[in-house]
Design a protein around this motif. Structure first.
Motif, mmCIF file in Angstrom:
data_model
loop_
_atom_site.group_PDB
_atom_site.id
_atom_site.type_symbol
_atom_site.label_atom_id
_atom_site.label_comp_id
_atom_site.label_asym_id
_atom_site.label_seq_id
_atom_site.Cartn_x
_atom_site.Cartn_y
_atom_site.Cartn_z
ATOM 1 N N PRO A 1 0.797 -1.230 0.000
ATOM 2 C CA PRO A 1 0.000 0.000 0.000
ATOM 3 C C PRO A 1 0.831 1.281 0.000
ATOM 4 N N THR A 2 0.263 2.303 -0.618
ATOM 5 C CA THR A 2 0.902 3.616 -0.656
ATOM 6 C C THR A 2 0.936 4.256 0.720
ATOM 7 N N TYR A 3 -0.192 4.203 1.420
ATOM 8 C CA TYR A 3 -0.331 4.951 2.681
ATOM 9 C C TYR A 3 0.669 4.497 3.731
ATOM 10 N N SER A 4 0.813 3.192 3.916
ATOM 11 C CA SER A 4 1.629 2.700 5.033
ATOM 12 C C SER A 4 3.045 2.306 4.644
ATOM 13 N N THR A 5 3.296 2.061 3.363
ATOM 14 C CA THR A 5 4.641 1.594 2.974
ATOM 15 C C THR A 5 5.278 2.416 1.864
ATOM 16 N N GLY A 6 4.539 3.334 1.250
ATOM 17 C CA GLY A 6 5.106 4.060 0.118
ATOM 18 C C GLY A 6 5.358 3.157 -1.063
ATOM 19 N N GLN A 7 4.652 2.018 -1.117
ATOM 20 C CA GLN A 7 4.783 1.021 -2.188
ATOM 21 C C GLN A 7 6.220 0.521 -2.333
ATOM 22 N N LYS A 8 6.900 0.366 -1.229
ATOM 23 C CA LYS A 8 8.298 -0.050 -1.279
ATOM 24 C C LYS A 8 8.481 -1.563 -1.337
ATOM 25 N N TYR A 9 7.379 -2.323 -1.225
ATOM 26 C CA TYR A 9 7.460 -3.780 -1.290
ATOM 27 C C TYR A 9 6.598 -4.323 -2.426
ATOM 28 N N HIS B 1 -3.719 -4.832 3.909
ATOM 29 C CA HIS B 1 -4.668 -3.796 4.318
ATOM 30 C C HIS B 1 -4.163 -2.433 3.860
ATOM 31 N N PRO B 2 -5.049 -1.573 3.324
ATOM 32 C CA PRO B 2 -4.581 -0.290 2.765
ATOM 33 C C PRO B 2 -3.983 0.668 3.784
ATOM 34 N N PHE B 3 -4.274 0.486 5.092
ATOM 35 C CA PHE B 3 -3.796 1.446 6.083
ATOM 36 C C PHE B 3 -3.019 0.828 7.246
ATOM 37 N N TYR B 4 -3.229 -0.439 7.545
ATOM 38 C CA TYR B 4 -2.619 -1.068 8.713
ATOM 39 C C TYR B 4 -1.629 -2.154 8.299
ATOM 40 N N PRO B 5 -0.669 -2.489 9.178
ATOM 41 C CA PRO B 5 0.255 -3.589 8.891
ATOM 42 C C PRO B 5 -0.423 -4.938 9.085
ATOM 43 N N ALA B 6 -1.336 -5.249 8.172
ATOM 44 C CA ALA B 6 -2.085 -6.502 8.216
ATOM 45 C C ALA B 6 -2.195 -7.041 6.801
ATOM 46 N N LEU B 7 -2.092 -8.350 6.663
ATOM 47 C CA LEU B 7 -2.147 -8.998 5.360
ATOM 48 C C LEU B 7 -3.011 -10.246 5.485
ATOM 49 N N VAL B 8 -3.844 -10.490 4.476
ATOM 50 C CA VAL B 8 -4.690 -11.685 4.479
ATOM 51 C C VAL B 8 -4.342 -12.518 3.257
ATOM 52 N N SER B 9 -4.120 -13.815 3.478
ATOM 53 C CA SER B 9 -3.786 -14.734 2.388
ATOM 54 C C SER B 9 -4.858 -15.810 2.294
#
Length: 469
Positions: free
Chosen positions: A383-391, A428-436
């Motif tokens: 996500p852009t908001y929380s990571t700046g799309q660095k991953y 998640h677009p805002f939080y450090p959460a990922l769903v697989s």
């Protein structure tokens, strides 16, 4: 698409301590391009924070949140507050690697899993006709349980409208269905409790083999007025919802079109990827006069399974059956193809081909380590908001989730929980959460380990799986 098989189960978690094992390709390790600089601008702190820890910024070492708070209180940046890049620098260090907790067991191969744009809803679609919409803000309760209509083989894709009122879903059929998810009914059984309107993408063709015209990918435009779809008849379709009819068909590739998406919010540019191993760029503003792709991006030596746009109309990533993710700049264009006779649905990828390179590869970087077999494995920008799309993160046929650093190519995390191929996943677009979601039927929720606790050991996760799956 996958028919059968079972993946291996191993444990490799180098991200828990924040270490970065360099598993990326040499191209990615030395990425020196405009996108690398844009990524750093969007995810690195203000240079004035280097006053707190001299030399750290120059060496590109992480500046701790404590040091940044000291710098903010002393107003080193001159703003008196954190910028969005400062926030991303802090948030992007907290990867969602803990757990996971199980959101749901769909009971069959799960093909689709996506957060809504605001993160309040989550959509999951399985092979056994069910599409479940979870209300994330209400503790992951099921807001809508949709029983798909006229399913062929599996749910291949599902997409929420921008206003989150409607959902479209596709299968191995030229008919895409749309359902109102804002209605009061929780159980949505097509043509029994609710109407699932069928949108015909066949153009009235007489071909009786609907499987050859199945829809592999369908996406809403940003304004919610159009759908773009990728079809097994080698075509891309655009459907106009207000007029309820197809507005465009592009005979785009020489083989199945597995993936398609809009490049940005304008909807003018479309990216497509096919089993012919090519990614193509289409500009609808000049398509009427040219009638052909604006650009052909070559570099994969096998078919394309998924494309994700950075959202800026310039960069995208693609997952390929040659076992790599590639990063592209659409301003670089070329045209040849290398393709061996093998079938990714049930064959292993040839060992000698793993280090092959397309002679006219125009990609900016290549990311290796995951496995793209049996199904159309998906990959995304973080996500852009929380990571700046660095991953970049991707599912994998070997049952893991992989996260790569966009600029360095390093593998920063390899998440182990699932028992089978991970086809889709969503950060998640805002939080450090990922769903697989996986072919084992489980939807797993990963989070950042708060309070400095270590991620749950693999031994405990394996014990839980033996007891519950």
């Amino acid at each position: 698409m996958s028919r059968s098989g079972k993946s291996s189960n191993k444990c490799d978690r180098n991200a828990a301590s924040g270490s970065r094992t360099n598993q990326g390709s040499s191209e990615a390790s030395y990425l020196d391009h405009e996108i690398a600089h844009l990524t750093r601008l969007g995810s690195e702190p203000n240079e004035h924070f280097s006053r707190v820890v001299p030399g750290k910024l120059r060496l590109r070492l992480p500046i701790s949140p404590v040091d940044m708070l000291v710098g903010r209180e002393a107003n080193y940046s001159g703003r008196g507050r954190f910028s969005s890049a400062d926030c991303c620098h802090v948030l992007s260090r907290y990867l969602p690697i803990n757990g996971p907790s199980v959101v749901n067991n769909m009971g069959s191969h799960t093909y689709v899993s996506q957060f809504s744009a605001d993160g309040s809803l989550f959509v999951a679609g399985s092979q056994e006709s069910h599409i479940r919409i979870f209300n994330v803000d209400a503790g992951w309760t099921v807001q809508k349980d949709i029983l798909a209509r006229s399913l062929r083989w599996t749910i291949t894709d599902a997409s929420l409208s921008p206003d989150q009122r409607f959902l479209v879903y596709s299968s191995m059929s030229p008919i895409v269905h749309i359902v109102n998810i804002g209605s009061a009914e929780t159980e949505s059984v097509a043509n029994v409790t609710e109407i699932h309107e069928g949108l015909d993408f066949s153009l009235g063709d007489d071909d009786d083999d609907d499987y050859t015209r199945g829809i592999f990918s369908v996406k809403f435009s940003t304004d919610g007025r159009e759908l773009v779809a990728a079809s097994g008849d080698n075509s891309i379709y655009v459907y106009d919802l207000p007029t309820n009819k197809l507005s465009l068909r592009i005979q785009a590739h020489e083989s199945d079109v597995n993936t398609v998406c809009f490049a940005d919010e304008t909807g003018h540019i479309i990216y497509s990827g096919s089993d012919d191993s090519l990614c193509k760029v289409w500009d609808r503003r000049c398509f009427g006069t040219k009638g052909q792709a604006s650009g052909v991006m070559m570099g994969h030596i096998e078919g394309i399974t998924f494309i994700d746009s950075r959202g800026d109309g310039r960069y995208f990533i693609s997952n390929g059956k040659d076992q790599v993710v590639k990063l592209w700049d659409i301003r670089k264009i070329n045209s040849v193809r290398i393709n061996e006779e093998w079938d990714y649905r049930w064959m292993k990828y040839p060992a000698h081909a793993r280090n092959m390179r397309h002679p006219q590869d125009q990609s900016l970087a290549t990311y290796k380590g995951h496995s793209v077999l049996r199904t159309l494995i998906r990959c995304y920008f973080s996500p852009t908001y929380s990571t700046g799309q660095k991953y970049i993160y991707t599912g994998s046929a070997d049952s893991y989730v992989y996260i790569y650093d966009l600029v360095t190519g390093a593998r920063v995390a390899k998440l182990d929980f699932h028992l089978d191929a991970v086809r889709d996943l969503s950060w998640h677009p805002f939080y450090p959460a990922l769903v697989s979601s996986s072919f084992d039927g489980v939807i797993a929720h990963w989070e950042f380990p708060g309070g400095n606790e270590e991620p749950v050991p693999a031994k405990q996760r394996r014990r839980w799986r033996r007891e519950h799956l």
